[in-house]
Enzyme design. Sequence first.
Site, PDB file in Angstrom:
ATOM      1  N   ARG A  81      44.829  37.660 -91.033  1.00  0.00           N
ATOM      2  CA  ARG A  81      43.432  37.430 -90.671  1.00  0.00           C
ATOM      3  C   ARG A  81      42.803  36.232 -91.391  1.00  0.00           C
ATOM      4  O   ARG A  81      42.025  35.481 -90.827  1.00  0.00           O
ATOM      5  CB  ARG A  81      42.675  38.718 -91.046  1.00  0.00           C
ATOM      6  N   LYS A 112      57.608  51.535 -92.705  1.00  0.00           N
ATOM      7  CA  LYS A 112      57.032  52.859 -92.795  1.00  0.00           C
ATOM      8  C   LYS A 112      55.604  52.764 -93.342  1.00  0.00           C
ATOM      9  O   LYS A 112      55.305  51.737 -93.961  1.00  0.00           O
ATOM     10  CB  LYS A 112      57.892  53.759 -93.674  1.00  0.00           C
ATOM     11  N   HIS A 151      63.632  51.477 -96.965  1.00  0.00           N
ATOM     12  CA  HIS A 151      64.447  50.608 -97.834  1.00  0.00           C
ATOM     13  C   HIS A 151      65.392  51.400 -98.753  1.00  0.00           C
ATOM     14  O   HIS A 151      66.328  50.836 -99.298  1.00  0.00           O
ATOM     15  CB  HIS A 151      63.576  49.609 -98.606  1.00  0.00           C
ATOM     16  N   LYS A 202      69.640  50.930-100.692  1.00  0.00           N
ATOM     17  CA  LYS A 202      69.904  50.863-102.144  1.00  0.00           C
ATOM     18  C   LYS A 202      71.408  50.962-102.360  1.00  0.00           C
ATOM     19  O   LYS A 202      72.081  51.799-101.744  1.00  0.00           O
ATOM     20  CB  LYS A 202      69.203  52.009-102.879  1.00  0.00           C
ATOM     21  N   GLU A 211      57.934  57.885-110.581  1.00  0.00           N
ATOM     22  CA  GLU A 211      57.387  56.542-110.812  1.00  0.00           C
ATOM     23  C   GLU A 211      56.376  56.585-111.940  1.00  0.00           C
ATOM     24  O   GLU A 211      55.496  57.447-111.966  1.00  0.00           O
ATOM     25  CB  GLU A 211      56.735  56.013-109.546  1.00  0.00           C
ATOM     26  N   ASP A 244      54.367  59.326 -97.879  1.00  0.00           N
ATOM     27  CA  ASP A 244      54.752  57.998 -98.372  1.00  0.00           C
ATOM     28  C   ASP A 244      56.232  57.949 -98.751  1.00  0.00           C
ATOM     29  O   ASP A 244      56.920  56.989 -98.434  1.00  0.00           O
ATOM     30  CB  ASP A 244      53.881  57.644 -99.592  1.00  0.00           C
ATOM     31  N   HIS A 261      62.115  58.282 -97.981  1.00  0.00           N
ATOM     32  CA  HIS A 261      63.074  57.940 -99.042  1.00  0.00           C
ATOM     33  C   HIS A 261      63.841  59.166 -99.583  1.00  0.00           C
ATOM     34  O   HIS A 261      65.053  59.107 -99.768  1.00  0.00           O
ATOM     35  CB  HIS A 261      62.382  57.254-100.218  1.00  0.00           C
ATOM     36  N   LYS A 317      53.789  60.018-108.868  1.00  0.00           N
ATOM     37  CA  LYS A 317      53.287  58.798-109.499  1.00  0.00           C
ATOM     38  C   LYS A 317      52.812  59.190-110.898  1.00  0.00           C
ATOM     39  O   LYS A 317      52.448  60.344-111.136  1.00  0.00           O
ATOM     40  CB  LYS A 317      52.096  58.227-108.726  1.00  0.00           C
TER      41      LYS A 317
HETATM   42  C1  BG6 Z   1      57.473  52.610-101.020  1.00  0.00           C
HETATM   43  C2  BG6 Z   1      56.273  53.472-101.260  1.00  0.00           C
HETATM   44  O1  BG6 Z   1      57.981  52.822 -99.730  1.00  0.00           O
HETATM   45  O2  BG6 Z   1      58.478  52.941-101.971  1.00  0.00           O
HETATM   46  C3  BG6 Z   1      55.759  53.274-102.674  1.00  0.00           C
HETATM   47  O3  BG6 Z   1      55.250  53.129-100.328  1.00  0.00           O
HETATM   48  C4  BG6 Z   1      56.864  53.514-103.685  1.00  0.00           C
HETATM   49  O4  BG6 Z   1      54.664  54.109-102.954  1.00  0.00           O
HETATM   50  C5  BG6 Z   1      58.103  52.704-103.315  1.00  0.00           C
HETATM   51  O5  BG6 Z   1      56.391  53.099-104.946  1.00  0.00           O
HETATM   52  C6  BG6 Z   1      59.282  53.046-104.185  1.00  0.00           C
HETATM   53  O6  BG6 Z   1      60.300  52.128-103.923  1.00  0.00           O
HETATM   54  P1  BG6 Z   1      61.190  51.537-105.102  1.00  0.00           P
HETATM   55  O7  BG6 Z   1      62.227  50.720-104.410  1.00  0.00           O
HETATM   56  O8  BG6 Z   1      60.255  50.740-105.958  1.00  0.00           O
HETATM   57  O9  BG6 Z   1      61.741  52.722-105.802  1.00  0.00           O
END
Ligand code: BG6
Length: 503
Positions: free
Chosen positions: A48, A159, A189, A193, A227, A246, A251, A351
């Site tokens: 934007r 996602k 993602h 890994k 995290e 999330d 994941h 988190k």
């Molecule tokens: C993301 C989430 O998809 O994955 C985040 O939106 C999260 O909240 C992250 O922190 C974790 O990925 P990684 O590769 O940093 O472990």
Amino acid sequence: MQTTISPFVMVIFGATGDLTSRKLMPALYNLLSYKTLPERFFVVGFARRPFSHEEFRSLMKEAILRHIKGKKIDMEALNKLLQNLYYQQGLFEEKEPYEKLINLLSSFDKEIGACITRFFYLAAPPLNYSTILNKLASTRLSEGCGQGSSKWTRVLIEKPFGKDSDTAKKLEEQLTHTFEERQIYRIDHYLAKENIQNILAFRFANAMFEPLWNKDCIDHVQIVLAENSGIGNRGKFYEGVGALKDVVQNHLMAMLAYIAMDEPGSMSVDSIRAERVKVLQSIKKMTKEYIISNIIRGQYGKGLINERKVEGYREEKNIAPDSLTDTYIAMKLYLDNKRWDGVPFYLRTGKRMPFSAARISIQFKKPTHKFFESIHEHKEHWHDNVLTFRIQPREGISLQMLAKKPGLGFSLQNVKMDFSYESSFGHKLFDSYERLLIDSIRGDQTLFATNSGFNATWKVVTDIEKVWAQLPLPKFPNYQAGSWGPKEAEELISRDGRHWLLH
Ligand code: BG6
């Protein structure tokens, strides 16, 4: 690594967002540094805010420098990336910027003298996906070069893929209306890994583990994504999404799929993806009573991280002061199949945990024979056999076991066998975004999620949320930043006579 990748163009929708500067640009820079990308390619940021190509380049340069701070800069790679960056300003819902984009993309085809493959990367806030997909279809950008050769376009979609089963279905319908399956790259993602991919090698290239990989030998499995960080600048995205959607829906389920799947018939994309999906489809349906006692949610309040005071979730930027968004989930689930009948899988994410780590641990059953029963020395400290995949950090695998302590007599002590990527392979691992970008460019969909897999995991998440919607509002915050989560999460596992292995 030298490759023969042809020139391509990648349009990133939402190019001024967090994902582009934190993940995509550093990934492109690294790929150039590994000499994996061609001399000429084109990356167009679409967003934007009004920027010239030059302004966008300096913004991205700053982002990359921030990312590689403290490391040696590969100036050649950096300059090459910047030379190949372009910007298209526009609102996602306006037609005009897409028309300008057509001209820009055509000028790239002209420069190369051929139709180059077009990638459309949806990295914008998900509520814009539908609008962008509509516009790609109505302007026929989705059809590729000259708006008539769909062979040469691919769409990458970040996602969260929907908000629940219904919205995910709608998004999927829209996607498949415009693109064929072979053109769709759904990103999770974690599938990329290194040590998650390695689970296939570990289990199926080594004959000794597979015979143990079932309910007869395995007591339970723990999957954790902890995290240390809070929500940072991502409040707008995270608020109302929460940990369940999330990271659990995708994941944690990706880790579950690899650890629990049967051996794929071949290394083909379809075989591997099909086995992953079977696991997700076999997650046992949860009743209301089950959900109430086995799915624990939490939200962090103020606390201490590395002896530093940190705010609670509700005090973070762009978060409602009475927010009910979950930042923590602990849950137990079962798989409805012969191999895993009765084996609990404990999943946990949060988190503001004491430190960051993603791990999968397999706890084996105790020996049934009585041979060592008579040895009592330090018995209370004997650990069970646990095989741990360290997904990050210190990627590797360790096996905890008992060994005879050297010397006279016969006493036992815990020891570890350890494999680490660093000591065995030395060189730096591919980051998951580097791998996903290069795989999408090469046209390999193995490490991308499937619609049927997402369908299965959305079903689980949607069932949970439907039950939560009938319950009294949770009393948040219910864990302190810097702790391992709410006390109910401890109870979830301790009432089964087990404990969290990462603490
Ligand atoms: C993301 C989430 O998809 O994955 C985040 O939106 C999260 O909240 C992250 O922190 C974790 O990925 P990684 O590769 O940093 O472990």
